[in-house]
Design an enzyme around this catalytic site. Structure first.
Site: not given
Length: 302
Positions: A133-135, A137, A234
């Site tokens: 998962i994104d930094k 998030t 997103r």
């Protein structure tokens, strides 16, 4: 080493042309040009040089040098752990694994210290990492502690039997109670560091959404992924005109709340255990900074 041989279709700058055709950033193209790895007719090409139509350019991209991740004593929340898997609640602001210029302070560094043994299928940089998962998030992801578990989990994600659900606060009021966003997603042709919905040439991306709560100018939405493209939720939120609150890349420039990133949280994860075959479901509550924003909106709603 990867070698690209490309022909300019019209008059254009070398860095713009090569970036659009290879997916490299313009700064990366400039660095390769400075190293003499970009040539035309055997002569070096500068990044800002204008190419004529029909010019054949050769670009040499060296293979990345693997850097082994090292254990670091970084506190992390382990939701579940056994001999095969671990489920982690990743905080906002932590990168999952090492990347260019970022080799310390990642989730992998913390996992190596806490768990010791991780699967080796993804090599020395991404041991144990099945999905990410994104930094900025927060939330749940499963980690493989051995190669057999890694293969099983990867197959579940590929077959879409591993279910990942997110909660996000969106800008504006979403009218539909639920729906499905189905598009193609690929590199943004105007900014190669971002992703975008493309008319063609991208990869299939499908996201289901369900409205949980409406506020005066925001909507709390539950998202369920059918595919796992980079920045998928997103990008899809922006695509329907309701970007995620606090999103620095895809959200509004002017933000009402002082945040360190998007209000997007992977709150539920459902998977089949690689060894026992048991279906397991995990949940992680919304982080405090997310709840504080919801409290403000609840008060305003009366």
């Amino acid at each position: 080493m990867t070698t690209h041989t490309l022909q300019a279709e019209g008059e254009c700058r070398a860095d713009v042309f090569l970036s659009s055709r290879t997916g490299l950033t313009r700064s990366a193209v400039k660095k390769l040009a400075e190293e003499g790895r970009i040539t035309a007719d055997g002569k070096p090409v500068k990044a800002g040089q204008t190419l004529r139509a029909g010019t054949v350019v050769t670009l040499e991209v060296p293979d990345p040098v693997p850097i082994a991740a090292l254990p670091e004593n970084i506190p992390i929340e382990i939701v579940y752990e056994d001999d095969d898997i671990a489920v982690v609640n990743k905080p906002q602001g932590m990168t999952v694994h090492a990347g260019a210029g970022n080799y310390e302070g990642t989730l992998v560094n913390a996992l190596l210290y806490r768990l010791g043994s991780l699967s080796g299928i993804n090599g020395e940089i991404r041991p144990g990492i099945v999905h990410r998962i994104d930094k900025n998030t927060s939330g749940l992801l499963v980690v493989a502690k051995n190669d057999a578990a890694h293969l099983s989990l990867s197959e579940q994600i590929s077959r879409k039997t591993c279910k990942r659900e997110y909660l996000a606060l969106l800008e504006g009021v979403v009218k539909e109670e639920q729906g499905t966003i189905a598009t193609e997603i690929g590199r943004d042709p105007k900014d190669r560091l971002k992703m975008a919905v493309l008319r063609s040439g991208g990869r299939e991306a499908v996201t289901d959404f369900f409205v949980e709560r409406r506020y005066a100018a925001n909507t709390l939405v539950r998202f369920s992924l059918r595919t796992g493209r980079t920045h998928q939720i997103r990008v899809h939120a922006k695509h329907i005109g309701h970007p995620v609150v606090g999103d620095p890349e895809y959200g509004y420039k002017k933000q009402r709340f002082s945040l360190n990133g998007q209000l997007l949280h992977a709150f539920r994860l459902t998977l089949t255990h690689p060894k026992t075959g048991k279906v397991m479901q995990f949940e992680a509550p919304l982080p405090d900074y997310f709840l504080r924003v919801l409290d403000v909106l609840e008060r305003e709603n009366g």
